[in-house]
Design a protein around this motif. Structure first.
Motif, PDB file in Angstrom:
ATOM      1  N   PRO A 220       0.816  -1.228   0.000  1.00 12.34           N
ATOM      2  CA  PRO A 220       0.000   0.000   0.000  1.00 12.34           C
ATOM      3  C   PRO A 220       0.845   1.271   0.000  1.00 12.34           C
ATOM      4  N   ALA A 221       1.973   1.256   0.722  1.00  9.99           N
ATOM      5  CA  ALA A 221       2.840   2.436   0.737  1.00  9.99           C
ATOM      6  C   ALA A 221       3.432   2.681  -0.642  1.00  9.99           C
TER       7      ALA A 221
ATOM      8  N   LEU B 252      -1.833   4.505   1.443  1.00 10.00           N
ATOM      9  CA  LEU B 252      -1.590   4.191   2.855  1.00 10.00           C
ATOM     10  C   LEU B 252      -2.417   5.014   3.831  1.00 10.00           C
ATOM     11  N   PHE B 253      -2.862   6.195   3.456  1.00 11.69           N
ATOM     12  CA  PHE B 253      -3.355   7.126   4.470  1.00 11.69           C
ATOM     13  C   PHE B 253      -4.861   7.353   4.481  1.00 11.69           C
ATOM     14  N   SER B 254      -5.614   6.563   3.741  1.00  7.41           N
ATOM     15  CA  SER B 254      -7.067   6.677   3.886  1.00  7.41           C
ATOM     16  C   SER B 254      -7.487   5.918   5.146  1.00  7.41           C
TER      17      SER B 254
ATOM     18  N   ALA C 162       4.931  13.752 -12.836  1.00  7.16           N
ATOM     19  CA  ALA C 162       4.438  14.737 -13.810  1.00  7.16           C
ATOM     20  C   ALA C 162       4.576  16.155 -13.281  1.00  7.16           C
ATOM     21  N   ASN C 163       4.256  16.352 -12.006  1.00  3.27           N
ATOM     22  CA  ASN C 163       4.233  17.708 -11.458  1.00  3.27           C
ATOM     23  C   ASN C 163       5.249  17.911 -10.344  1.00  3.27           C
TER      24      ASN C 163
ATOM     25  N   ALA D 243       7.968  10.906  -4.015  1.00  2.00           N
ATOM     26  CA  ALA D 243       7.575  10.414  -5.333  1.00  2.00           C
ATOM     27  C   ALA D 243       6.108   9.994  -5.344  1.00  2.00           C
ATOM     28  N   VAL D 244       5.689   9.304  -4.300  1.00  7.25           N
ATOM     29  CA  VAL D 244       4.286   8.861  -4.220  1.00  7.25           C
ATOM     30  C   VAL D 244       3.343  10.047  -4.120  1.00  7.25           C
ATOM     31  N   ALA D 245       3.771  11.077  -3.330  1.00  8.45           N
ATOM     32  CA  ALA D 245       2.942  12.272  -3.159  1.00  8.45           C
ATOM     33  C   ALA D 245       2.982  13.203  -4.365  1.00  8.45           C
TER      34      ALA D 245
END
Length: 316
Positions: A47-48, A53-55, A255-256, A312-314
């Motif tokens: 999940p990480a 992970l944070f829901s 992307a951003n 990277a995930v964020a």
């Protein structure tokens, strides 16, 4: 009457260790190896990696999966110690284990372990998903087979322990219905094999020159050579690094984001493997958690890698 009063007032001898009312529960808890529960934190790996992970739903499910996997692993430890009680009594350090020392009766350890082994997959089927329950049941069956016979089979013992770590990393994603990347599985599997082989190598190096000590520590170590175990952990380290780099490159840049954090995390990952390999080469990589916690540089590299991957995930 005076004699009875004197008898009551006479100081009573102290209770021998392990006879208190809490001795049995504490003995069962110790046999379940709480120190090893930290390994089950791997259930958050998938999940990480997927950014899920944070829901609130994810956190509740992962907490539940962690508890169920801990129960399943504890079941295996209880049954293993009950089965090995006689052999452990003849061992210089294992004789202090609660079952071997008589603090926990063998029958009670078997009963508690069997109950947890059944309840954990059943609870997973009810509270999670059938696939989660199936994976947990497969883990229990595999580990019990390891305790009974597979730990005495050359090379298979390494594969079983490695697979146990891989199952920990998979089950969180399975419980949340997250697709598991093939590179994630390869990196996790060979990373686990790297640490398992490094641990066996360290044990063999520390006990080299004494076949009797090798057999007492882990019987199968007498069948391995240090050269072979070195080859395994070096091969595993190389494959894990390659798979991680391919995983990071396949994912593409953000992307951003300000920087391509996923690709930059390759440097931290490689540094962590190289740093850990120093201890493996010295024969001091006995317990992975001890290596990470005692070496400040390795801990810092690990934190940098976690930070980069989180960025990277964020998509920052």
């Amino acid at each position: 009457m005076a004699d009875r009063t004197a008898l009551l007032e006479r100081p009573q001898p102290p209770r021998p260790p392990g006879t208190g009312s809490l001795a049995l529960p504490l003995g069962l808890l110790k046999t379940a190896r709480p120190r090893q529960w930290v390994k089950n934190v791997l259930v958050v790996a998938a999940p990480a990696a997927a950014g899920e992970l944070f829901s609130r739903h994810s956190l509740v499910q992962l907490a539940l999966v962690f508890a169920l996997f801990t129960a399943a692993a504890s079941a295996v430890y209880l049954i293993n110690d009950a089965r090995d009680a006689e052999a452990d009594r003849a061992h210089p350090t294992k004789c202090r284990r609660p079952v071997a020392a008589g603090q926990v009766p063998v029958a009670v350890a078997y009963a508690a372990g069997g109950l947890l082994a059944v309840l954990a997959p059943v609870a997973a089927a009810v509270l999670c998903t059938p696939l989660t329950a199936g994976l947990l049941a497969a883990y229990v069956v595999m580990q019990l087979a390891y305790c009974v016979s597979l730990k005495h089979v050359l090379v298979v013992d390494l594969a079983v322990v490695t697979t146990g770590f891989l199952m920990r990393a998979m089950i969180g994603g399975v419980a949340l219905g997250i697709p598991l990347s093939r590179w994630f599985l390869i990196t996790t599997g060979f990373g686990a094999l790297f640490m398992v082989a490094a641990k066996r190598y360290s044990e063999a190096v520390q006990m080299s020159g004494s076949a009797e000590k090798l057999g007492a520590t882990r019987a199968l170590l007498t069948e391995y050579t240090t050269g072979y175990l070195r080859f395994v952990w070096q091969l595993a380290a190389g494959v894990a690094v390659l798979a991680y780099c391919l995983w990071a490159m396949e994912s593409g840049g953000t992307a951003n984001g300000l920087l391509p954090w996923r690709q930059l995390s390759m440097a931290a990952f490689v540094l962590a493997v190289l740093r850990y390999a120093v201890f493996a080469d010295r024969g001091t990589a006995g317990e992975p958690e001890d290596v990470v916690l005692r070496d400040r540089a390795l801990a810092v590299i690990g934190l940098v890698w976690i930070a980069m991957y989180a960025l990277a995930v964020a998509d920052w």
